[in-house]
Design a protein around this motif. Sequence first.
Motif, PDB file in Angstrom:
ATOM      1  N   ASN A  72       4.613  -4.091 -23.893  1.00 16.60           N
ATOM      2  CA  ASN A  72       4.904  -2.814 -23.229  1.00 16.60           C
ATOM      3  C   ASN A  72       4.808  -1.618 -24.171  1.00 16.60           C
ATOM      4  N   SER A  73       4.127  -1.804 -25.304  1.00 13.41           N
ATOM      5  CA  SER A  73       4.147  -0.781 -26.353  1.00 13.41           C
ATOM      6  C   SER A  73       2.749  -0.313 -26.726  1.00 13.41           C
ATOM      7  N   LEU A  74       2.697   0.706 -27.592  1.00 10.24           N
ATOM      8  CA  LEU A  74       1.437   1.345 -27.988  1.00 10.24           C
ATOM      9  C   LEU A  74       1.390   1.470 -29.499  1.00 10.24           C
ATOM     10  N   LEU A  75       0.279   1.080 -30.119  1.00 10.96           N
ATOM     11  CA  LEU A  75       0.087   1.206 -31.563  1.00 10.96           C
ATOM     12  C   LEU A  75      -1.224   1.928 -31.843  1.00 10.96           C
ATOM     13  N   LEU A  76      -1.118   3.076 -32.514  1.00  3.76           N
ATOM     14  CA  LEU A  76      -2.288   3.832 -32.950  1.00  3.76           C
ATOM     15  C   LEU A  76      -2.261   3.832 -34.476  1.00  3.76           C
ATOM     16  N   CYS A  77      -3.245   3.197 -35.099  1.00  2.15           N
ATOM     17  CA  CYS A  77      -3.175   3.035 -36.549  1.00  2.15           C
ATOM     18  C   CYS A  77      -4.536   3.260 -37.192  1.00  2.15           C
ATOM     19  N   PHE A 175      -1.974   2.902 -41.632  1.00  3.97           N
ATOM     20  CA  PHE A 175      -2.444   1.658 -42.220  1.00  3.97           C
ATOM     21  C   PHE A 175      -3.141   0.783 -41.182  1.00  3.97           C
ATOM     22  N   THR A 176      -3.994  -0.109 -41.653  1.00  4.49           N
ATOM     23  CA  THR A 176      -4.617  -1.088 -40.767  1.00  4.49           C
ATOM     24  C   THR A 176      -3.553  -2.101 -40.342  1.00  4.49           C
ATOM     25  N   ILE A 177      -3.879  -2.914 -39.361  1.00  6.04           N
ATOM     26  CA  ILE A 177      -2.948  -3.936 -38.903  1.00  6.04           C
ATOM     27  C   ILE A 177      -2.650  -4.928 -40.033  1.00  6.04           C
ATOM     28  N   ASP A 178      -3.687  -5.332 -40.770  1.00  3.40           N
ATOM     29  CA  ASP A 178      -3.486  -6.264 -41.884  1.00  3.40           C
ATOM     30  C   ASP A 178      -2.557  -5.670 -42.937  1.00  3.40           C
ATOM     31  N   GLY A 188       5.734  -6.164 -38.790  1.00  8.27           N
ATOM     32  CA  GLY A 188       4.352  -5.974 -38.348  1.00  8.27           C
ATOM     33  C   GLY A 188       3.953  -6.858 -37.185  1.00  8.27           C
ATOM     34  N   SER A 189       4.351  -8.131 -37.223  1.00 13.53           N
ATOM     35  CA  SER A 189       3.951  -9.059 -36.153  1.00 13.53           C
ATOM     36  C   SER A 189       4.641  -8.728 -34.837  1.00 13.53           C
TER      37      SER A 189
END
Length: 213
Positions: A72-77, A175-178, A188-189
């Motif tokens: 239910n969330s949003l990640l812009l990275c 930052f990137t996801i990694d 992060g996970s």
Amino acid sequence: MPQDNRQPLAISCDCRKIEKLKNEWKYSGINVEQSKYTFSSFEVWNEASSRIKDTAAAYCTEFDEIKDKRRNSLLLCGQVGSGKTHCSIAVALNFLKQRIKVVYMPYRDVITKIKQNMIDQEYYACTISKYKTCEVLLIDDLFKGKINESDINIMFEIINYRYLNMLPVIVSCEFTIDRLLSFDEGVGSRVYEMSKDYIVEIEKDIQNNYRLR
């Protein structure tokens, strides 16, 4: 002819509506300058910026259907200056207009203040609770600056509570996801799983930095 003494119906003026909106921004932590960060003021200048705007807009449109689900969330990275904060705040403003309560957390400012007052248990508990339990949490620039164990522990407490209770987060991060996972896999996970259907990862490339155009 009898005189009509009836009073005209009171009409809420624009001034009162604006004042009410400003109060909602104040509650959320969004300032008047940031309130200009709307979808209509966002300039799409390349493919990456188009993905950011389209994903954020889709998240708004579909929020009612997903708000009580795991994803239910949003990640812009990714790339600095690519419009992540602008679109994150645009989502928040959209929600506020729908009476969805959003709390804005400028990561570095908040983390610094919390750590400076950690000895005050009442302040710590009250502040952390605000970010743990709000309807929607917007974390801007997650893990910006030097990161230590205290930073990670505070963020884990906030994110884990929201993860367990399926409370939405909107996250912007340079930052990137990694790289986000390398700071702390637990934080992060969880962010990744919650945002899995609404993630935009912008390639590190100065061509994707609006400020350098």
